[in-house]
Design a protein around this motif. Structure first.
Motif, PDB file in Angstrom:
ATOM      1  N   THR A 123      -5.058   7.752   8.795  1.00 32.67           N
ATOM      2  CA  THR A 123      -5.474   7.449   7.588  1.00 32.67           C
ATOM      3  C   THR A 123      -6.192   5.939   6.955  1.00 32.67           C
ATOM      4  O   THR A 123      -5.712   4.705   7.594  1.00 32.67           O
ATOM      5  N   ILE A 124      -6.444   6.356   6.053  1.00 35.41           N
ATOM      6  CA  ILE A 124      -7.307   5.022   6.295  1.00 35.41           C
ATOM      7  C   ILE A 124      -7.177   4.995   4.303  1.00 35.41           C
ATOM      8  O   ILE A 124      -7.548   5.724   3.160  1.00 35.41           O
ATOM      9  N   ILE A 125      -7.425   3.557   4.497  1.00 32.17           N
ATOM     10  CA  ILE A 125      -6.905   2.838   2.389  1.00 32.17           C
ATOM     11  C   ILE A 125      -7.935   1.682   2.596  1.00 32.17           C
ATOM     12  O   ILE A 125      -7.796   0.914   3.505  1.00 32.17           O
ATOM     13  N   SER A 126      -8.035   1.576   1.399  1.00 32.11           N
ATOM     14  CA  SER A 126      -8.265  -0.172   1.129  1.00 32.11           C
ATOM     15  C   SER A 126      -7.207  -1.260   0.532  1.00 32.11           C
ATOM     16  O   SER A 126      -6.200  -0.390   0.070  1.00 32.11           O
ATOM     17  N   THR A 127      -7.274  -2.228   1.336  1.00 30.41           N
ATOM     18  CA  THR A 127      -6.289  -3.043   0.470  1.00 30.41           C
ATOM     19  C   THR A 127      -6.384  -2.980  -0.703  1.00 30.41           C
ATOM     20  O   THR A 127      -5.264  -3.238  -2.091  1.00 30.41           O
ATOM     21  N   ALA A 128      -7.273  -3.169  -1.897  1.00 24.94           N
ATOM     22  CA  ALA A 128      -7.572  -2.972  -2.906  1.00 24.94           C
ATOM     23  C   ALA A 128      -7.201  -1.680  -3.845  1.00 24.94           C
ATOM     24  O   ALA A 128      -6.482  -1.686  -5.033  1.00 24.94           O
ATOM     25  N   SER A 129      -6.720  -0.876  -3.212  1.00 21.92           N
ATOM     26  CA  SER A 129      -6.537   0.439  -4.052  1.00 21.92           C
ATOM     27  C   SER A 129      -5.495   0.337  -4.032  1.00 21.92           C
ATOM     28  O   SER A 129      -4.484   0.368  -4.976  1.00 21.92           O
ATOM     29  N   LEU A 130      -4.251  -0.221  -2.489  1.00 25.15           N
ATOM     30  CA  LEU A 130      -2.760  -0.465  -2.671  1.00 25.15           C
ATOM     31  C   LEU A 130      -2.368  -1.766  -3.624  1.00 25.15           C
ATOM     32  O   LEU A 130      -1.757  -1.214  -4.631  1.00 25.15           O
ATOM     33  N   PHE A 212       1.030   8.478 -11.492  1.00 25.73           N
ATOM     34  CA  PHE A 212      -0.125   7.744 -10.342  1.00 25.73           C
ATOM     35  C   PHE A 212      -1.186   9.654 -10.673  1.00 25.73           C
ATOM     36  O   PHE A 212      -2.212   9.149 -10.597  1.00 25.73           O
ATOM     37  N   LEU A 213      -0.904   9.903 -11.357  1.00 27.80           N
ATOM     38  CA  LEU A 213      -1.972  12.039 -11.874  1.00 27.80           C
ATOM     39  C   LEU A 213      -2.479  11.038 -12.740  1.00 27.80           C
ATOM     40  O   LEU A 213      -4.215  11.097 -12.900  1.00 27.80           O
ATOM     41  N   GLN A 214      -2.514  10.162 -13.815  1.00 25.20           N
ATOM     42  CA  GLN A 214      -3.028  10.408 -15.002  1.00 25.20           C
ATOM     43  C   GLN A 214      -3.987   8.908 -14.735  1.00 25.20           C
ATOM     44  O   GLN A 214      -5.396   8.882 -15.003  1.00 25.20           O
ATOM     45  N   HIS A 215      -3.769   8.080 -13.240  1.00 23.40           N
ATOM     46  CA  HIS A 215      -4.459   6.519 -13.408  1.00 23.40           C
ATOM     47  C   HIS A 215      -5.198   7.129 -12.455  1.00 23.40           C
ATOM     48  O   HIS A 215      -6.826   6.790 -12.702  1.00 23.40           O
ATOM     49  N   ARG A 216      -5.015   7.740 -11.214  1.00 23.55           N
ATOM     50  CA  ARG A 216      -6.205   8.160 -10.459  1.00 23.55           C
ATOM     51  C   ARG A 216      -7.363   9.102 -10.761  1.00 23.55           C
ATOM     52  O   ARG A 216      -8.699   8.820 -10.503  1.00 23.55           O
ATOM     53  N   ALA A 217      -7.165   9.944 -11.837  1.00 27.13           N
ATOM     54  CA  ALA A 217      -7.754  10.691 -12.490  1.00 27.13           C
ATOM     55  C   ALA A 217      -8.946   9.524 -13.236  1.00 27.13           C
ATOM     56  O   ALA A 217     -10.668   9.972 -13.243  1.00 27.13           O
ATOM     57  N   ALA A 218      -8.244   8.807 -13.627  1.00 28.58           N
ATOM     58  CA  ALA A 218      -9.376   7.771 -14.438  1.00 28.58           C
ATOM     59  C   ALA A 218      -9.848   7.068 -14.186  1.00 28.58           C
ATOM     60  O   ALA A 218     -11.264   6.692 -14.312  1.00 28.58           O
ATOM     61  N   SER A 219      -9.405   6.520 -13.006  1.00 28.98           N
ATOM     62  CA  SER A 219     -10.191   5.216 -11.701  1.00 28.98           C
ATOM     63  C   SER A 219     -11.562   5.931 -10.878  1.00 28.98           C
ATOM     64  O   SER A 219     -11.687   5.318  -9.744  1.00 28.98           O
ATOM     65  N   LEU A 220     -10.755   7.715 -10.952  1.00 25.76           N
ATOM     66  CA  LEU A 220     -11.949   8.179  -9.571  1.00 25.76           C
ATOM     67  C   LEU A 220     -13.090   7.975  -9.621  1.00 25.76           C
ATOM     68  O   LEU A 220     -14.382   8.179 -10.554  1.00 25.76           O
ATOM     69  N   PRO A 221     -13.911   7.094  -8.192  1.00 26.85           N
ATOM     70  CA  PRO A 221     -15.474   6.874  -8.590  1.00 26.85           C
ATOM     71  C   PRO A 221     -16.049   7.841  -8.781  1.00 26.85           C
ATOM     72  O   PRO A 221     -16.073   9.111  -8.951  1.00 26.85           O
ATOM     73  N   ASP A 222     -17.386   7.477  -9.551  1.00 25.90           N
ATOM     74  CA  ASP A 222     -18.251   8.529 -10.462  1.00 25.90           C
ATOM     75  C   ASP A 222     -18.893   9.061  -9.004  1.00 25.90           C
ATOM     76  O   ASP A 222     -19.241  10.222  -8.978  1.00 25.90           O
ATOM     77  N   SER A 223     -19.057   8.636  -8.145  1.00 31.47           N
ATOM     78  CA  SER A 223     -19.278   9.092  -6.483  1.00 31.47           C
ATOM     79  C   SER A 223     -18.695  10.087  -5.860  1.00 31.47           C
ATOM     80  O   SER A 223     -19.686  11.318  -5.030  1.00 31.47           O
ATOM     81  N   VAL A 224     -17.674   9.987  -6.212  1.00 28.82           N
ATOM     82  CA  VAL A 224     -16.755  11.270  -5.403  1.00 28.82           C
ATOM     83  C   VAL A 224     -17.074  12.416  -5.926  1.00 28.82           C
ATOM     84  O   VAL A 224     -16.648  12.481  -6.969  1.00 28.82           O
ATOM     85  N   ASN A 225     -17.124  13.328  -5.099  1.00 29.30           N
ATOM     86  CA  ASN A 225     -17.181  14.592  -5.678  1.00 29.30           C
ATOM     87  C   ASN A 225     -15.315  15.368  -6.670  1.00 29.30           C
ATOM     88  O   ASN A 225     -14.375  15.444  -5.626  1.00 29.30           O
TER      89      ASN A 225
END
Length: 260
Positions: A123-130, A212-225
């Motif tokens: 599994t892959i994640i970015s430091t900035a995401s954490l 988490f749900l509230q922030h994740r939905a609001a911060s999802l990059p525009d380019s993501v499906n």
């Protein structure tokens, strides 16, 4: 942006603490060697993990991959050391006493014991995401979120949620490389109850999932499906690694490149 592999974390025993390494070999299954190689199972062969019992999160462990030994204790208690080959019975007895029911170790050197059997790659994640997720919960930091979400590979040099571009449409793996190793990004990783608890005490964080749900939905990059999210309690990317990459070694500081 220069996405670079900044951490490799293996979890030799499923649900126990991880080990940071400088390199990891790719198995024919696409899993990383030594990752989730062992699992704790009960008499009915059912895996005992942190989803099943929060007690497992109160265990602290360190591993020596060269000698195949583990030192384990309950939180700050003095640890006990076991050889994962020669001392399996003694280790099983120690664990059984701790959990209050009989358990033993099971080993799988082919695929390990991944949560997603269809995508046994790291599994892959970015430091900035954490770092960003930790800001949603006062009193936490990126290190705590790293322990809660337990990803194998961590990328630096990119903004939060950059890794969301590493998957595409359903049923088609997104191709990218880290160093000379080919990956297929499959989907955003669905999370369970484990990240909602403090990684050391297993104490639940109030309203963790709702926040988490509230922030994740609001911060999802525009380019993501967004169609790939049936809900937004998802973080990090599940992968597959083609069999052609078996035997190759993944190394720190190698660059990640997306095939457009």
């Amino acid at each position: 942006m220069t996405p670079k592999l900044d951490r490799i974390i293996l979890f030799p025993i499923k649900s126990l603490d991880g080990v940071e390494v400088e390199s990891a070999m790719i198995l024919p299954s696409g899993a990383l060697k030594h990752d989730r190689e062992f699992a704790i199972v009960d008499a009915g062969q059912k895996i005992v993990n942190a989803k099943r019992t929060a007690k497992i999160q109160q265990l602290r462990s360190t591993f020596n991959l060269d000698t195949q030994t583990i030192s384990i204790g309950v939180q700050s208690a003095a640890p006990v050391t076991f050889d994962l080959t020669a001392d399996q019975d003694a280790f099983a007895a120690w664990l059984s006493n701790y959990f209050g029911f009989a358990v033993h170790l099971s080993r799988n050197t082919t695929t390990g014991f991944p949560d997603d059997l269809d995508s046994p790659g790291p599994t892959i994640i970015s430091t900035a995401s954490l770092e960003t997720v930790s800001q949603w919960y006062p009193g936490t930091n990126a290190a705590e979120m790293r322990r809660r979400f337990r990803s194998n590979l961590e990328l630096s040099g990119v903004p939060a949620f950059w890794e969301d571009q590493l998957f595409g449409i359903a049923g088609v793996g997104k191709e990218f490389t880290i160093g000379d190793i080919k990956f297929h990004g499959i989907n955003p990783c669905q999370r369970c109850i484990v990240p909602t608890r403090d990684s050391n005490t297993a104490t639940p964080t109030q309203k963790f999932q709702k926040i988490f749900l509230q922030h994740r939905a609001a911060s999802l990059p525009d380019s993501v499906n967004r169609d790939r999210f049936n809900h937004f309690y998802r973080l990090a990317v599940n992968t597959q690694i083609p069999a052609s990459e078996a035997g190759k070694t993944l190394n720190l500081q190698e660059f990640c490149r997306v095939n457009e």
